[in-house]
Design an enzyme around this catalytic site. Structure first.
Site, PDB file in Angstrom:
ATOM      1  N   GLU A 120      42.977  38.225  52.440  1.00 31.10           N
ATOM      2  CA  GLU A 120      43.446  38.894  51.218  1.00 31.10           C
ATOM      3  C   GLU A 120      42.517  38.005  49.962  1.00 31.10           C
ATOM      4  O   GLU A 120      42.304  38.743  49.147  1.00 31.10           O
ATOM      5  CB  GLU A 120      44.788  38.816  51.279  1.00 31.10           C
ATOM      6  CG  GLU A 120      45.534  39.626  51.976  1.00 31.10           C
ATOM      7  CD  GLU A 120      45.883  39.339  53.307  1.00 31.10           C
ATOM      8  OE1 GLU A 120      45.259  37.875  53.626  1.00 31.10           O
ATOM      9  OE2 GLU A 120      46.343  39.798  54.208  1.00 31.10           O
ATOM     10  N   HIS A 123      57.815  41.130  53.449  1.00 36.76           N
ATOM     11  CA  HIS A 123      57.411  42.355  53.445  1.00 36.76           C
ATOM     12  C   HIS A 123      58.510  43.411  52.311  1.00 36.76           C
ATOM     13  O   HIS A 123      58.476  44.497  52.739  1.00 36.76           O
ATOM     14  CB  HIS A 123      57.601  43.137  54.879  1.00 36.76           C
ATOM     15  CG  HIS A 123      56.390  42.516  55.709  1.00 36.76           C
ATOM     16  ND1 HIS A 123      56.488  41.424  56.186  1.00 36.76           N
ATOM     17  CD2 HIS A 123      55.062  42.793  56.019  1.00 36.76           C
ATOM     18  CE1 HIS A 123      55.304  40.702  56.957  1.00 36.76           C
ATOM     19  NE2 HIS A 123      54.646  41.925  56.695  1.00 36.76           N
TER      20      HIS A 123
END
Lengths: 322, 327
Positions: free
Chosen positions: B61, B130
């Protein structure tokens, strides 16, 4: 004079320019005329010049907090650089960046960076951009032995390798990450060995030998342009000044510094070579040093005579069309 | 030209296909993009039509975000897919220290046309890592624009505006709303300018100021309130930065009461900023303190019973509206 000789003399002049620029910056910082803090690259000129002498204005360079040398070697304007160090409105960033945040997009300098290893993910993006646009540009990132231990280095080298990006990772192993000796923070002595983990060539170079650095850079550029992907170059060098100007440097013995300066100064070494090959004479060398000095005096004059930005200009340049 | 019913996911894909056709510098980069056209199917049709412009990455990322920044600085218009908005923590330096600051630090030398697309939000029983709504972090970072669409048409109009913007834009699209359908204009030039809120339900008694998933909570609450004789005006902010204070002010000058509703947790959330601005700019127009409806100040828990307790519901909005209406 052959073009090769001209190139060598031009490289010598650039190294002298970096040395004198850094010396000037250090003096004016000590005199309280440059705000903030600055990190000088004295002793590392061969790395900047060896690599950047192989680049064209369209090629990209991302650099570090210790980036003055890379900027000069890539062709940055001394007046605008000096003015930026002084926080003046005529500086590269109108006084918003300072020493650690100078860029010149018109000649491919996509920025110095205050975050250690900050340039590596960005240069990978520049490399991807080159690949998508199908140009023959190359993208070079300079980083230090300290940065080499950060996570983004792993991600960037891996990504550049799988996509065979035209990127050159130049780690300047100057022996110290701030106060920490390189040997403490990494169990490898040769950082270029890390290249093997990404299936790219890793070239270890005497980073104070500008000819050796140039040779490695040319090889890496050739690989990059022919679509063979990235290369890692480790320029082994030495940080002659402290991490920042004013650093008390309790972590090292000054004798070590003096030995490097006496025995391994990259400018003196290059000068000896040029004199031996009859490209340079003592007299010509003095002329170059004097010419550079007067160029820097002009830059200094320009910076000192330039106005500061107006305080409310702090609110400008955040967004396009703001 | 007409409106069609389509999901928010399909609206996104349609907008991207249209924009990629128009501008060849646009590309999408991120994890797991091509095998299933994005993990939510949000890029349907793109891998087939533009295989070289939707690029799968390793799980990296930091470098994905940095890649977007570097490409934006060198002539491209990247769209970075962050997989789940929660993973922005792994790219915070590239987003907040680099993307947000580069133009400013370098004295306006360069533009940085980058869209960071972040699927966010709770309700999928996806637990604490999440399910977050992190928009306030980026509102708090000068140099970034922050967009949070709710309905399918907003997704399409706002993603187009974000792509065409020359600045870095954080674009948060709620995971639970991907399949939710709405009317979407088929005009390829349908663009919603950043910084324009929409009055989506008119009312005279209270202003509900919301965005993203909060919009649907407010619409539900407004219907129930109408049955009880309270007419709530629902304003979908759509863009948090820049913020459309003008539309907010017009509404509050009419209703004299406001409740801010968002799914992100309460403390330090965007509601705090909005309420501060309202009291500073519209104090004389208020007949009651402005209240906030938000998630409770805990990470999003897993068990459905726990998650449903933590995130805001229409009943919470109704209760706050009654409080500010002294009913």
């Amino acid at each position: 004079m052959t073009s090769e000789k001209k190139t060598l003399l031009s490289m010598y002049r650039t190294m002298v320019t970096i040395r004198q620029f850094e010396t000037m910056a250090g003096e004016h910082f000590a005199a309280g005329q440059i705000p903030g803090f600055i990190h000088l690259s004295i002793g590392q000129e061969a790395s900047s010049v060896g690599v950047c002498s192989c680049l064209r204005p369209v090629d990209y360079v991302a650099t570090t907090h210790r980036g003055h040398g890379h900027l000069i070697a890539k062709g940055a304007d001394l007046k605008r650089m000096t003015a930026e160090l002084f926080g003046k409105v005529t500086g590269y960033c109108k006084g918003k960046g300072g020493s650690m945040h100078i860029a010149d997009f018109s000649i491919g300098i996509i920025g110095a960076n205050g975050v250690v290893a900050g340039g590596l993910p960005l240069i990978t993006g520049a490399g991807l951009s080159i690949k998508l646009r199908k140009t023959d540009q190359v993208a070079v990132v300079f980083f230090g032995d300290g940065a080499s231990n950060r996570g983004p280095v792993h991600e960037a080298m891996n990504m550049a390798s799988i996509w065979k990006l035209p990127v050159i990772f130049v780690v300047e192993n100057n022996q110290y990450a701030s106060t920490t000796p390189q040997g403490y923070s990494c169990s490898l002595r040769d950082l270029c060995q890390r290249a093997a983990a990404y299936n790219m060539p890793g070239i270890g170079v005497d980073g104070n030998d500008v000819i050796a650095v140039r040779k490695a850079a040319l090889e890496a550029i050739s690989r990059a342009r022919s679509g063979e992907g990235p290369t890692m170059i480790e320029n082994k060098t030495y940080r002659v000044r402290g991490h920042f100007e004013g650093d008390p440097q309790k972590y090292r013995n000054q004798a070590e510094v003096i030995t490097w300066q006496k025995e391994n100064d990259p400018i003196a070494r290059f000068e000896q070579l040029l004199v031996k090959d009859r490209i340079l004479t003592g007299k010509k060398s003095k002329t170059i040093w004097d010419e550079v000095k007067s160029e820097l005096d002009e830059a200094l004059e320009f910076a000192k005579n330039s106005p500061f930005p107006k305080p409310e200009e702090a609110l400008e340049d955040l967004f396009v069309n703001a | 030209m007409s409106d069609r019913m389509m999901s928010a996911s399909a609206a996104l894909a349609e907008a991207l296909l249209e924009e990629m056709e128009r501008d060849e510098t646009i590309f999408i980069v991120g994890e797991d993009l091509t095998a299933h056209a994005g993990i939510f199917g949000q890029f349907k049709g793109i891998p087939e039509k533009y295989p070289s412009r939707i690029i799968d990455t390793p799980i990296s990322e930091t470098c994905i975000a940095g890649c977007g920044v570097g490409a934006a600085l060198t002539g491209m218009r990247p769209i970075v897919d962050f997989h789940f908005s929660d993973f922005v923590t792994c790219g915070m330096d590239e987003l907040c220290n680099q993307a947000a600051k580069i133009r400013y630090m370098f004295g306006g030398q360069v533009k940085l046309p980058l869209v960071v697309w972040c699927p966010d939000g709770a309700g999928l029983r996806a637990a604490a890592q999440h399910s977050q709504s992190l928009e306030a972090w980026f509102v708090h970072t000068p140099g970034l624009k922050v967009v949070v669409p709710s309905e399918a048409a907003d997704v399409k109009g706002l993603i187009k505006a974000s792509i065409r913007d020359d600045n870095p834009v954080m674009f948060f699209q709620h995971k639970r709303l991907f399949r939710r359908e709405g009317l979407v204009p088929d005009n390829p030039e349908f663009i919603i300018p950043l910084g324009k809120a929409a009055v989506k339900r008119e009312g005279k008694d209270v202003s509900l100021l919301t965005y993203g998933s909060g919009f649907f909570i407010c619409m539900d609450a407004a219907s129930q309130l109408a049955e009880q004789g309270i007419e709530a005006e629902v304003i979908d902010l759509r863009t948090l930065k820049p913020l459309d204070m003008n539309t907010i002010a017009i509404s509050i000058k009419k209703t004299n009461r406001a409740v801010v509703v968002h799914e992100a947790c309460l403390t330090g959330g965007f509601g705090a900023e909005l309420v501060a601005r309202i009291q500073a700019e519209l104090f004389d127009d208020l007949d009651a303190p402005v209240l906030r409806v938000a998630a409770k100040d805990v990470p999003i828990p897993f068990s459905p019973v726990l998650e449903d307790f933590v995130i805001p519901k229409p009943a919470d909005v109704i209760q706050s509206v009654k409080t500010v209406c002294y009913r």
